[in-house]
Motif scaffolding. Structure first.
Motif, PDB file in Angstrom:
ATOM      1  N   ILE A   1       0.843  -1.204   0.000  1.00 18.82           N
ATOM      2  CA  ILE A   1       0.000   0.000   0.000  1.00 18.82           C
ATOM      3  C   ILE A   1       0.874   1.248   0.000  1.00 18.82           C
ATOM      4  O   ILE A   1       0.635   2.203  -0.752  1.00 18.82           O
ATOM      5  CB  ILE A   1      -0.942   0.006   1.216  1.00 18.82           C
ATOM      6  CG1 ILE A   1      -1.985  -1.110   1.096  1.00 18.82           C
ATOM      7  CG2 ILE A   1      -1.639   1.358   1.344  1.00 18.82           C
ATOM      8  CD1 ILE A   1      -2.831  -1.278   2.345  1.00 18.82           C
ATOM      9  N   LYS A   2       1.886   1.252   0.861  1.00 18.47           N
ATOM     10  CA  LYS A   2       2.783   2.405   0.953  1.00 18.47           C
ATOM     11  C   LYS A   2       3.473   2.673  -0.383  1.00 18.47           C
ATOM     12  O   LYS A   2       3.553   3.826  -0.836  1.00 18.47           O
ATOM     13  CB  LYS A   2       3.814   2.164   2.050  1.00 18.47           C
ATOM     14  CG  LYS A   2       4.885   3.225   2.175  1.00 18.47           C
ATOM     15  CD  LYS A   2       4.321   4.549   2.655  1.00 18.47           C
ATOM     16  CE  LYS A   2       4.039   4.536   4.126  1.00 18.47           C
ATOM     17  NZ  LYS A   2       3.637   5.867   4.645  1.00 18.47           N
ATOM     18  N   VAL A   3       3.962   1.631  -1.044  1.00 19.64           N
ATOM     19  CA  VAL A   3       4.640   1.794  -2.335  1.00 19.64           C
ATOM     20  C   VAL A   3       3.650   2.260  -3.398  1.00 19.64           C
ATOM     21  O   VAL A   3       3.953   3.138  -4.214  1.00 19.64           O
ATOM     22  CB  VAL A   3       5.311   0.479  -2.761  1.00 19.64           C
ATOM     23  CG1 VAL A   3       5.894   0.598  -4.172  1.00 19.64           C
ATOM     24  CG2 VAL A   3       6.401   0.084  -1.770  1.00 19.64           C
ATOM     25  N   GLY A   4       2.447   1.691  -3.401  1.00 25.54           N
ATOM     26  CA  GLY A   4       1.454   2.069  -4.405  1.00 25.54           C
ATOM     27  C   GLY A   4       1.034   3.521  -4.303  1.00 25.54           C
ATOM     28  O   GLY A   4       0.882   4.222  -5.315  1.00 25.54           O
TER      29      GLY A   4
ATOM     30  N   GLY B   1       8.363  -2.973   7.078  1.00 27.16           N
ATOM     31  CA  GLY B   1       8.492  -1.518   7.051  1.00 27.16           C
ATOM     32  C   GLY B   1       9.864  -1.047   7.477  1.00 27.16           C
ATOM     33  O   GLY B   1      10.443  -0.135   6.873  1.00 27.16           O
ATOM     34  N   VAL B   2      10.415  -1.670   8.511  1.00 23.67           N
ATOM     35  CA  VAL B   2      11.722  -1.259   9.027  1.00 23.67           C
ATOM     36  C   VAL B   2      12.849  -1.686   8.083  1.00 23.67           C
ATOM     37  O   VAL B   2      13.742  -0.887   7.750  1.00 23.67           O
ATOM     38  CB  VAL B   2      11.940  -1.846  10.434  1.00 23.67           C
ATOM     39  CG1 VAL B   2      13.379  -1.609  10.896  1.00 23.67           C
ATOM     40  CG2 VAL B   2      10.957  -1.236  11.428  1.00 23.67           C
ATOM     41  N   LEU B   3      12.807  -2.926   7.629  1.00 22.42           N
ATOM     42  CA  LEU B   3      13.913  -3.466   6.841  1.00 22.42           C
ATOM     43  C   LEU B   3      13.902  -3.005   5.388  1.00 22.42           C
ATOM     44  O   LEU B   3      14.960  -2.766   4.796  1.00 22.42           O
ATOM     45  CB  LEU B   3      13.889  -4.999   6.891  1.00 22.42           C
ATOM     46  CG  LEU B   3      14.103  -5.623   8.273  1.00 22.42           C
ATOM     47  CD1 LEU B   3      13.988  -7.143   8.194  1.00 22.42           C
ATOM     48  CD2 LEU B   3      15.468  -5.225   8.840  1.00 22.42           C
ATOM     49  N   LEU B   4      12.716  -2.873   4.791  1.00 23.49           N
ATOM     50  CA  LEU B   4      12.637  -2.575   3.362  1.00 23.49           C
ATOM     51  C   LEU B   4      12.303  -1.118   3.062  1.00 23.49           C
ATOM     52  O   LEU B   4      12.673  -0.614   1.999  1.00 23.49           O
ATOM     53  CB  LEU B   4      11.599  -3.488   2.701  1.00 23.49           C
ATOM     54  CG  LEU B   4      11.895  -4.987   2.795  1.00 23.49           C
ATOM     55  CD1 LEU B   4      10.798  -5.798   2.111  1.00 23.49           C
ATOM     56  CD2 LEU B   4      13.252  -5.312   2.171  1.00 23.49           C
ATOM     57  N   LEU B   5      11.590  -0.455   3.956  1.00 23.55           N
ATOM     58  CA  LEU B   5      11.233   0.943   3.712  1.00 23.55           C
ATOM     59  C   LEU B   5      12.031   1.900   4.585  1.00 23.55           C
ATOM     60  O   LEU B   5      11.913   3.119   4.434  1.00 23.55           O
ATOM     61  CB  LEU B   5       9.732   1.160   3.963  1.00 23.55           C
ATOM     62  CG  LEU B   5       8.776   0.431   3.010  1.00 23.55           C
ATOM     63  CD1 LEU B   5       7.331   0.726   3.383  1.00 23.55           C
ATOM     64  CD2 LEU B   5       9.041   0.838   1.567  1.00 23.55           C
ATOM     65  N   GLY B   6      12.821   1.348   5.508  1.00 22.34           N
ATOM     66  CA  GLY B   6      13.635   2.198   6.365  1.00 22.34           C
ATOM     67  C   GLY B   6      12.828   3.010   7.358  1.00 22.34           C
ATOM     68  O   GLY B   6      13.271   4.078   7.796  1.00 22.34           O
TER      69      GLY B   6
END
Length: 351
Positions: free
Chosen positions: A54-57, A290-295
């Protein structure tokens, strides 16, 4: 995704349909290729990663377009399975009207709210807010469902759960660092799931249609609702960035369509109580992604608060633990199958 609360079983909820009362094939003939534990873990990963998608979209597309896209691709997956299995669609105008209401509360509204929420809050927080659905469900069921009676353990679980929410939000420091509007939308989305499953439980039991066709029809109606609303508030995209587009496709086809089929099979094989334990793994996966891939930044109160929320949610559901319904009678073989619509309608749940 909707990690969400499952409507609690009742031994008299739904009559066994013809599809479940027919002679069943031998265990060897119907044994899935993958062990249910592997499918359970896969479902946890899919729904947990949905918040990241959702965040990426929403980085390239308006929230309503992200939601419409996920509904279109999710409906396409279920429609294909329904066609292959030659399932009959639900019949009766009353059933379709009730499914349209269920689609609004279980799909169109919460999916849209989570997409809007993630414009201003981290995907980790959205995933944790999603875990409050059992708390909302327990609170509402005490009012809406006459057979649900409060117990000390369940009331304590409700209080503990919302204490966890305050911990996640850092209430002692004035909720600093969190967007109040975005957080409120995520919590309302979780409330919407709870309202939806109570509505389904009260109005869509014993329709005579298969759970697969009912859920497919529900997703279709949710897609129609969004197809009407989205053009009124958004403009057609002028470009289609690849990564956000793939995120929307994956969110719909995998996180909405395929995930439903996974949970549908789990409910049938191991029962709704075990299958819906996936609710408690979703925020863990969402936080890690969220932490590992989106920082995304993680402070101590976020995981601690999430643990408190999950503890409270587990306590609110403890009355239904085990193989007995609310009446205390053992459930008849196959009863879990006839309730699988109510067990999976939320995710359709889940966000």
């Amino acid at each position: 995704m909707s990690a969400v609360a499952t409507p609690r079983p009742r031994s008299s909820d739904t009559p066994v349909t013809s599809s479940t009362s027919a002679a069943a094939p031998s265990p060897d003939a119907r044994r899935p290729a993958l062990d249910w534990r592997i499918r359970f873990a896969l479902l946890s990963l899919i729904w947990g990663f949905s918040f990241l998608l959702i965040k990426v979209g929403t980085q390239a597309y308006p929230p309503l377009q992200v939601t419409l896209g996920r509904m279109v691709f999710g409906t396409a997956v279920l429609a294909a399975v329904i066609a292959v299995k030659r399932e009959r669609l639900p019949h009766g105008a009353g059933t379709w009207c009730r499914l349209a209401i269920a689609a609004f509360f279980l799909n169109a509204l919460p999916f849209s709210l989570f997409s809007y929420a993630e414009l201003t809050i981290p995907s980790t927080l959205a995933g944790i807010c999603n875990a409050t659905t059992p708390l909302w469900g327990m609170a509402l069921s005490l009012v809406a469902l006459s057979e649900d009676r409060p117990t000390r353990r369940r009331v304590a679980g409700l209080g503990i759960g919302f204490l966890g929410v305050l911990t996640v939000l850092g209430a002692w420091q004035g909720f600093s660092g969190q967007d109040p509007a975005g957080t409120a939308m995520a919590l309302i989305a979780s409330l919407s799931y709870a309202v939806g499953w109570i509505y389904v439980r009260r109005t869509l039991s014993g329709t005579g249609s298969s759970n697969l066709s009912m859920a497919g029809a529900q997703l279709f109606l949710g897609t129609v609702q969004l197809a009407v609303v989205t053009p009124l508030f958004t403009s057609f995209p002028t470009s289609f960035p690849v990564l956000p587009l793939l995120a929307v496709v994956a969110l719909g086809a995998t996180g909405t369509g395929f995930a439903f089929l996974l949970q549908y099979g789990l409910v049938t094989e191991v029962g709704p109580t075990t299958a819906t334990l996936v609710t408690y793994f979703i925020p863990v996966v969402a936080t890690a992604a969220g932490v590992l891939l989106l920082g995304e930044r993680l402070t101590w109160n976020t995981p601690v608060g999430a643990l408190i929320v999950l503890t409270g949610a587990a306590l609110t559901q403890s009355r239904w633990t085990g193989a007995r319904g609310s009446s205390g009678r053992s459930e008849a073989p196959g009863a879990g199958r006839t309730r699988s619509l109510r067990a999976v309608a939320r995710r359709g749940s889940h966000s």
